[in-house]
Design an enzyme around this catalytic site. Structure first.
Site, PDB file in Angstrom:
ATOM      1  N   GLU A   1     -27.480   0.141 -72.700  1.00  0.00           N
ATOM      2  CA  GLU A   1     -27.865  -0.449 -71.402  1.00  0.00           C
ATOM      3  C   GLU A   1     -29.158  -1.244 -71.503  1.00  0.00           C
ATOM      4  O   GLU A   1     -29.563  -1.902 -70.552  1.00  0.00           O
ATOM      5  CB  GLU A   1     -27.947   0.646 -70.333  1.00  0.00           C
ATOM      6  CG  GLU A   1     -29.176   1.554 -70.385  1.00  0.00           C
ATOM      7  CD  GLU A   1     -29.117   2.662 -71.450  1.00  0.00           C
ATOM      8  OE1 GLU A   1     -28.268   2.599 -72.358  1.00  0.00           O
ATOM      9  OE2 GLU A   1     -29.955   3.589 -71.348  1.00  0.00           O
TER      10      GLU A   1
ATOM     11  N   CYS B   1     -28.199   8.038 -77.054  1.00  0.00           N
ATOM     12  CA  CYS B   1     -29.520   8.456 -77.508  1.00  0.00           C
ATOM     13  C   CYS B   1     -29.548   9.974 -77.734  1.00  0.00           C
ATOM     14  O   CYS B   1     -28.836  10.457 -78.587  1.00  0.00           O
ATOM     15  CB  CYS B   1     -30.610   7.966 -76.564  1.00  0.00           C
ATOM     16  SG  CYS B   1     -32.237   8.009 -77.359  1.00  0.00           S
TER      17      CYS B   1
ATOM     18  N   HIS C   1     -29.857   2.407 -77.128  1.00  0.00           N
ATOM     19  CA  HIS C   1     -29.552   2.357 -75.702  1.00  0.00           C
ATOM     20  C   HIS C   1     -28.720   1.117 -75.405  1.00  0.00           C
ATOM     21  O   HIS C   1     -29.276   0.025 -75.313  1.00  0.00           O
ATOM     22  CB  HIS C   1     -30.847   2.302 -74.890  1.00  0.00           C
ATOM     23  CG  HIS C   1     -31.550   3.619 -74.812  1.00  0.00           C
ATOM     24  ND1 HIS C   1     -31.256   4.558 -73.851  1.00  0.00           N
ATOM     25  CD2 HIS C   1     -32.491   4.171 -75.594  1.00  0.00           C
ATOM     26  CE1 HIS C   1     -32.001   5.630 -74.035  1.00  0.00           C
ATOM     27  NE2 HIS C   1     -32.769   5.424 -75.095  1.00  0.00           N
TER      28      HIS C   1
END
Lengths: 271, 220
Positions: free
Chosen positions: B192, B77, B190
């Site tokens: 994750e 990011c 992202h």
């Protein structure tokens, strides 16, 4: 080019008599039934293709806060999708500590209505993308706010309520949504007290009125009875995400079934 | 495989740590430049404004730039944006703020005439070229959907030679990019928070770092 429409399961978490966090699902809005363990459910929804996950802390007492933050952390460890946590957030410190526990976004309702500056403080401190403003709207047929046409021809306005719809605030939902956006809210989470638990579909006039008034994403909530209701709120009201609880918790419909239905009808979804 | 997440005071690193652990990495979260310098692989996270991240990263800037010469580094990011030459975010009109200049290019505000900014939600990836970071990631084609990733950002860098995967949101921007040498890479989304696709990207990074370190050790 277009973002996919999101399907978001939501769990209401309360503490049981032993002080353990458990998921409860409302049937006809009051009769709460035990439906499972928050971490287990989070894991299952992550696997089932949920686009995001919402965790609402419905504990009445302040003592439960620590247990809840531990539960948020345990849930965050299981979901590799965005996690929104709401319930009892009143201060900037509450926002920061909830995010630190593992939430990606916080959902704020009463705390923001009581002190709108909380939205501004939150957005400045953690960014708009992490601030979701939640409203519990109730239809009012008097002259207290701007009226919107209903499907059956009768018009009404929408009032922000607190305490699960038991208490009105006199604040107009649409005007408040625009103010919340102005103050830095990154998303709006629109619940309907009238539609909640009915499974008759989302409150379309309400959702459309909010979508027309703001440019931030709108998450429609309350009333989902099946895939056709999600389709309706995306195509008729312009919602960006559809939230549902009981249809998923009681295995009446799966996330994949809802997404397949939408996909077949040309609504962009992640599959 | 040991991976260090650089902790320079930006946001919550918990999900990222768990995601890397799912990818079988042994994860260290560190704000110690010596420890960061000694790591096998680095992850540079980032949340918030570019300028603030640049300021917070200042004590680690040299360590990261030196590591980038021969260590696998993954930016995420704003951490990914920091890898570029410069960004217009927070700079006066017509000026820019310097990034780490590991990947050539400028980070600019997403055009908001057609789409809502920030770009927040799930969007499709179009794989532009081969790189281990996109192994097994489905590319968007005229016939089929690509894999989806979760984005939250208002700035991005346009598609260029370094782009590994692109994403279309009003304009084509770099969703994944890597340097020519290949060991410095990043994702605008992202990983994750991007479900199975994101975990695959994290696993790819860990596997890449393992191979890289094996090859480097053998070569020496």
């Amino acid at each position: 080019m277009t973002l996919t429409k999101r399907i978001i399961p939501c769990i209401d978490v309360d503490l049981d008599e032993n002080g353990d966090a458990k998921v409860y699902t409302g049937v006809n809005f009051e009769d709460l039934q035990y439906t499972g363990d928050p971490v287990e459910m989070a894991r299952a929804y992550n696997r089932a293709g949920a686009d995001e996950f919402v965790f609402l802390d419905i504990t009445a007492s302040a003592d439960g806060r620590e247990t809840m933050l531990d539960t948020v952390s345990a849930v965050a460890d299981e979901v590799f999708i965005p996690l929104t946590v709401g319930g009892g957030i009143r201060t900037k410190a509450d926002i920061v500590e909830t995010l630190r526990a593992g939430a990606d976004k916080v959902s704020i309702n009463t705390g923001a209505l009581q002190r709108p500056g909380l939205i501004t403080e939150g957005a400045e401190s953690v960014g708009s993308q992490a601030i979701v403003i939640s409203v519990d709207a109730r239809r009012r047929y008097d002259e207290g706010g701007e009226h919107y046409e209903q499907v059956d021809g009768e018009s009404c306005w929408f009032e922000c309520t607190v305490k699960g719809g038991r208490e009105g605030t006199g604040t107009d939902v649409v005007a408040w949504s625009a103010e919340a956006e102005e103050r830095g809210a990154g998303e709006l989470f629109v619940n309907s007290i009238d539609a909640d638990g009915t499974k008759d579909g989302y409150d379309i006039p309400l959702t459309r009125a909010v979508c027309d008034a703001v440019s931030t994403p709108v998450i429609a909530s309350s009333g989902c009875g099946g895939p056709e209701d999600a389709y309706e709120v995306f195509t008729e009201a312009g919602a960006d995400a559809a939230l549902a609880a009981s249809i998923f918790h009681f295995d009446e419909h799966s996330i994949d079934e809802v997404k397949r239905y939408l996909d077949e009808r040309g609504v962009p979804v992640r599959r | 495989m040991q991976v260090t997440i650089i902790d320079y005071g930006v946001g919550n690193l918990r999900s990222l740590q768990r995601g890397l652990e799912r990818a079988d990495a042994t994860v260290t979260v560190s704000d110690d430049p010596a420890e960061i310098a000694a790591s096998d692989a680095l992850v540079l996270p980032g949340v918030g404004a570019f300028g603030e991240c640049v300021r917070n990263l200042a004590p680690f800037r040299d360590v990261v730039v030196e590591a980038a010469a021969d260590t696998p580094v993954l930016g995420i990011c704003v951490g990914f944006q920091l890898m570029f030459t410069e960004s217009t975010e927070g700079a006066p009109e017509g000026e820019t703020i310097d990034g780490l200049d590991l990947i050539p290019g400028r980070v600019e505000r997403l055009p908001s005439d057609e789409v809502k900014v920030p770009h927040m939600g799930w969007n499709e990836l179009t794989v532009e070229r081969d790189h281990p970071i996109v192994d097994g990631v489905a590319s968007k084609t005229p016939q089929a959907d690509g894999d989806y990733a979760y984005f939250v950002h208002s700035y991005g860098s346009s598609v260029a030679d370094h782009t590994v995967a692109a994403c279309d949101y009003g304009f084509d921007f770099a969703a994944i990019a890597a340097t020519e040498r290949g060991n410095v890479m990043g994702t605008q989304f992202h990983p994750e928070k991007s479900g199975d696709t994101g975990l695959r990207v994290l696993r790819n990074f860990v596997a890449f770092a393992e191979d890289w370190n094996d090859t480097t050790v053998t070569a020496e």
